[in-house]
Write a protein that holds these residues in place. Structure first.
Motif, PDB file in Angstrom:
ATOM      1  N   PHE A   1     -11.394   7.094  12.722  1.00  0.00           N
ATOM      2  CA  PHE A   1     -11.200   5.917  13.570  1.00  0.00           C
ATOM      3  C   PHE A   1     -11.116   6.321  15.043  1.00  0.00           C
ATOM      4  N   THR A   2     -12.187   6.870  15.551  1.00  0.00           N
ATOM      5  CA  THR A   2     -12.186   7.394  16.918  1.00  0.00           C
ATOM      6  C   THR A   2     -12.193   6.294  17.983  1.00  0.00           C
ATOM      7  N   LYS A   3     -12.452   5.039  17.571  1.00  0.00           N
ATOM      8  CA  LYS A   3     -12.479   3.931  18.537  1.00  0.00           C
ATOM      9  C   LYS A   3     -11.199   3.097  18.503  1.00  0.00           C
ATOM     10  N   LEU A   4     -10.235   3.535  17.720  1.00  0.00           N
ATOM     11  CA  LEU A   4      -9.009   2.771  17.552  1.00  0.00           C
ATOM     12  C   LEU A   4      -8.218   2.715  18.863  1.00  0.00           C
ATOM     13  N   THR A   5      -7.839   1.475  19.248  1.00  0.00           N
ATOM     14  CA  THR A   5      -7.019   1.285  20.455  1.00  0.00           C
ATOM     15  C   THR A   5      -5.625   0.758  20.124  1.00  0.00           C
ATOM     16  N   PHE A   6      -5.446   0.219  18.922  1.00  0.00           N
ATOM     17  CA  PHE A   6      -4.152  -0.335  18.509  1.00  0.00           C
ATOM     18  C   PHE A   6      -3.873   0.084  17.071  1.00  0.00           C
ATOM     19  N   LEU A   7      -2.695   0.674  16.829  1.00  0.00           N
ATOM     20  CA  LEU A   7      -2.292   1.083  15.483  1.00  0.00           C
ATOM     21  C   LEU A   7      -0.834   0.729  15.272  1.00  0.00           C
TER      22      LEU A   7
ATOM     23  N   LEU B   1       0.826  -1.205   0.000  1.00  0.00           N
ATOM     24  CA  LEU B   1       0.000   0.000   0.000  1.00  0.00           C
ATOM     25  C   LEU B   1       0.863   1.259   0.000  1.00  0.00           C
ATOM     26  N   THR B   2       0.445   2.234  -0.787  1.00  0.00           N
ATOM     27  CA  THR B   2       1.078   3.561  -0.767  1.00  0.00           C
ATOM     28  C   THR B   2       0.152   4.589  -0.124  1.00  0.00           C
ATOM     29  N   ALA B   3      -1.067   4.161   0.201  1.00  0.00           N
ATOM     30  CA  ALA B   3      -2.039   5.018   0.891  1.00  0.00           C
ATOM     31  C   ALA B   3      -2.940   4.132   1.733  1.00  0.00           C
ATOM     32  N   ILE B   4      -3.575   4.701   2.737  1.00  0.00           N
ATOM     33  CA  ILE B   4      -4.463   3.934   3.603  1.00  0.00           C
ATOM     34  C   ILE B   4      -5.779   3.688   2.876  1.00  0.00           C
TER      35      ILE B   4
ATOM     36  N   VAL C   1      -1.727  14.323  12.942  1.00  0.00           N
ATOM     37  CA  VAL C   1      -2.167  13.081  12.317  1.00  0.00           C
ATOM     38  C   VAL C   1      -2.856  12.140  13.307  1.00  0.00           C
ATOM     39  N   PHE C   2      -2.505  12.208  14.595  1.00  0.00           N
ATOM     40  CA  PHE C   2      -3.102  11.294  15.587  1.00  0.00           C
ATOM     41  C   PHE C   2      -4.106  11.996  16.504  1.00  0.00           C
ATOM     42  N   ASP C   3      -4.510  13.194  16.180  1.00  0.00           N
ATOM     43  CA  ASP C   3      -5.340  13.983  17.090  1.00  0.00           C
ATOM     44  C   ASP C   3      -6.687  13.347  17.430  1.00  0.00           C
ATOM     45  N   GLN C   4      -7.252  12.569  16.498  1.00  0.00           N
ATOM     46  CA  GLN C   4      -8.576  11.988  16.733  1.00  0.00           C
ATOM     47  C   GLN C   4      -8.529  10.641  17.458  1.00  0.00           C
ATOM     48  N   LEU C   5      -7.335  10.123  17.679  1.00  0.00           N
ATOM     49  CA  LEU C   5      -7.212   8.775  18.255  1.00  0.00           C
ATOM     50  C   LEU C   5      -7.130   8.846  19.772  1.00  0.00           C
ATOM     51  N   VAL C   6      -8.169   9.409  20.355  1.00  0.00           N
ATOM     52  CA  VAL C   6      -8.160   9.652  21.806  1.00  0.00           C
ATOM     53  C   VAL C   6      -8.278   8.363  22.617  1.00  0.00           C
ATOM     54  N   GLU C   7      -8.679   7.252  21.981  1.00  0.00           N
ATOM     55  CA  GLU C   7      -8.808   5.972  22.679  1.00  0.00           C
ATOM     56  C   GLU C   7      -7.586   5.086  22.475  1.00  0.00           C
TER      57      GLU C   7
ATOM     58  N   ASN D   1       4.304  -2.182   4.357  1.00  0.00           N
ATOM     59  CA  ASN D   1       3.759  -1.573   3.149  1.00  0.00           C
ATOM     60  C   ASN D   1       4.752  -0.545   2.614  1.00  0.00           C
ATOM     61  N   LYS D   2       4.303   0.333   1.756  1.00  0.00           N
ATOM     62  CA  LYS D   2       5.168   1.342   1.145  1.00  0.00           C
ATOM     63  C   LYS D   2       4.655   2.746   1.431  1.00  0.00           C
ATOM     64  N   LEU D   3       4.157   2.927   2.630  1.00  0.00           N
ATOM     65  CA  LEU D   3       3.669   4.243   3.036  1.00  0.00           C
ATOM     66  C   LEU D   3       4.848   5.167   3.294  1.00  0.00           C
ATOM     67  N   SER D   4       4.971   6.199   2.492  1.00  0.00           N
ATOM     68  CA  SER D   4       6.071   7.158   2.658  1.00  0.00           C
ATOM     69  C   SER D   4       5.603   8.436   3.352  1.00  0.00           C
ATOM     70  N   SER D   5       4.300   8.640   3.406  1.00  0.00           N
ATOM     71  CA  SER D   5       3.737   9.816   4.080  1.00  0.00           C
ATOM     72  C   SER D   5       2.304   9.513   4.490  1.00  0.00           C
ATOM     73  N   LEU D   6       1.787  10.317   5.395  1.00  0.00           N
ATOM     74  CA  LEU D   6       0.406  10.190   5.855  1.00  0.00           C
ATOM     75  C   LEU D   6      -0.281  11.538   5.739  1.00  0.00           C
ATOM     76  N   LEU D   7      -1.532  11.511   5.325  1.00  0.00           N
ATOM     77  CA  LEU D   7      -2.304  12.743   5.263  1.00  0.00           C
ATOM     78  C   LEU D   7      -2.642  13.215   6.676  1.00  0.00           C
ATOM     79  N   SER D   8      -2.861  14.486   6.811  1.00  0.00           N
ATOM     80  CA  SER D   8      -3.147  15.060   8.107  1.00  0.00           C
ATOM     81  C   SER D   8      -4.381  14.431   8.754  1.00  0.00           C
ATOM     82  N   LYS D   9      -5.370  14.067   7.950  1.00  0.00           N
ATOM     83  CA  LYS D   9      -6.615  13.505   8.471  1.00  0.00           C
ATOM     84  C   LYS D   9      -6.744  12.014   8.178  1.00  0.00           C
TER      85      LYS D   9
END
Length: 370
Positions: A82-88, A50-53, A102-108, A69-77
């Protein structure tokens, strides 16, 4: 009677297998590439080049794997839904930079893995919203420095991996807001020194890995507040056992020997002698500690112009100056007046020759015209 029972059991087994297969395949519909398990709210997108999510990952996902994967960058949003994400997990990609929010919404989020990438720096405040994070792994990147206060909001963190980077120093107080930290890995970096009191707030720490750095000594009382330490790796550092600064470490190792694992492995850079075996005679030099700086008081500094003027006022007899330098004037060399006379005589001779040559040429030219 056994026939219907066996048939019912077989039907249940087949139904369970079919449901499980359907759950695993849910993300693959409409051309999706990830495997999902709805029962566990888990999505595995590893090893898909993958080059994008992917855009079809369920919003209620709790565990998301994006390794290899081949992720070289991540978008700001990239993770805003994924506000319920506990593992990344983003291990083994080609990430060079990260957006600040980039991780501002991952409060969980509870666990975040960013290992084996090409990160050279971290934006300030990138982890500020991850107040529930307990496990952060940033090892095997190219981090050269850490922003001030980068971990200040991670008050529930228990595991922190920073090993296999290019860190040469640590910010003051970088771990002061991590009272629950139990494991800290700093090995395979380029640390030349440690800030005063850098581990003072880590009373719960059990494992500290400092092996394979460039440490020559540690600050006084560096490990005194590590009340629960069980494993401390100090080997493969160039410990300078000729300086008095090393005596604190020697005394601490002797006191904790048998209660803290691996500390006996610390060896002096010269002589292959164990740090715990050095004597006061070995560490007799009063070296300047790399953890402190020596400053000259401003009030005692003399302007360079004053020094320069004073030098001009000092009169030193020539014979004393020559004697100071161990200089003796050879007999065959001319003295200073003789040198000047020789040079002036040489210049006079050259001028005479030039005038004579000019006169001869003039006469020759006049006779030719006549």
């Amino acid at each position: 009677m056994m026939g219907p029972v066996l048939a019912a059991c077989l039907l249940i087994i087949l139904s369970t297998a079919w449901i499980s297969q359907a759950n695993e395949a849910l993300c693959k519909k409409d051309g999706g590439v990830c495997s999902c398990n709805n029962n566990k709210n888990s999505v595995d997108c590893s090893s898909k080049r993958l080059t994008a999510i992917p855009s079809n990952i369920p919003a209620d996902t709790k565990k998301l794997e994006l390794d290899y994967n081949k992720l070289s960058s991540l978008l700001s949003k990239a993770f805003q839904s994924f506000t319920k994400l506990t593992f990344l997990s983003l291990n083994n990609n080609q990430l060079q930079t990260l957006p600040e929010d980039v991780f501002d919404q991952l409060v969980e989020l509870d666990e975040l893995y960013l290992q084996y990438n090409d990160l050279k720096s971290l934006p300030s405040g990138i982890f500020d919203k991850l107040t529930k994070l307990t496990d952060l792994r940033l090892s095997s990147n190219k981090l050269q420095r850490l922003p001030d206060g980068v971990f200040d909001h991670l008050t529930k963190l228990t595991i922190l991996w920073l090993n296999n980077n290019k860190l040469q120093s640590l910010p003051n107080g970088v771990f002061h807001n991590l009272p629950l930290l139990k494991e800290l890995y700093l090995s395979y970096n380029e640390l030349h020194s440690l800030p005063e009191g850098v581990f003072d707030k880590l009373a719960e720490l059990k494992t500290l890995d400092l092996q394979i750095n460039q440490l020559k000594s540690v600050p006084e009382e560096a490990f005194d507040n590590l009340q629960n330490i069980k494993d401390l790796r100090l080997e493969e550092n160039p410990w300078d056992c000729s300086c008095r600064d090393i005596l604190y470490l020697r005394n601490w190792i002797r006191e904790k020997q048998g209660n803290v694992s691996n500390i006996e492995a610390a060896e002096c850079a010269v002589g292959n002698k164990a740090v715990l075996e050095i004597t006061e005679k070995d560490a007799a030099s009063d070296c300047v500690s790399p953890n402190t700086t020596t400053a000259i008081p401003i009030g005692t500094m003399t302007p360079a112009s004053v020094i320069y003027d004073d030098i001009h006022e000092i009169k030193v007899p020539q014979e004393n100056f020559q004697k100071f330098l161990g200089y003796q004037e050879p007999d065959h060399l001319p003295t200073q007046p003789q040198c000047l006379m020789s040079i002036s005589g040489y210049l006079g001779l050259m001028m005479s020759l030039m005038l004579t040559s000019a006169a001869i040429l003039y006469v020759f030219h006049f006779l030719k015209k006549a």
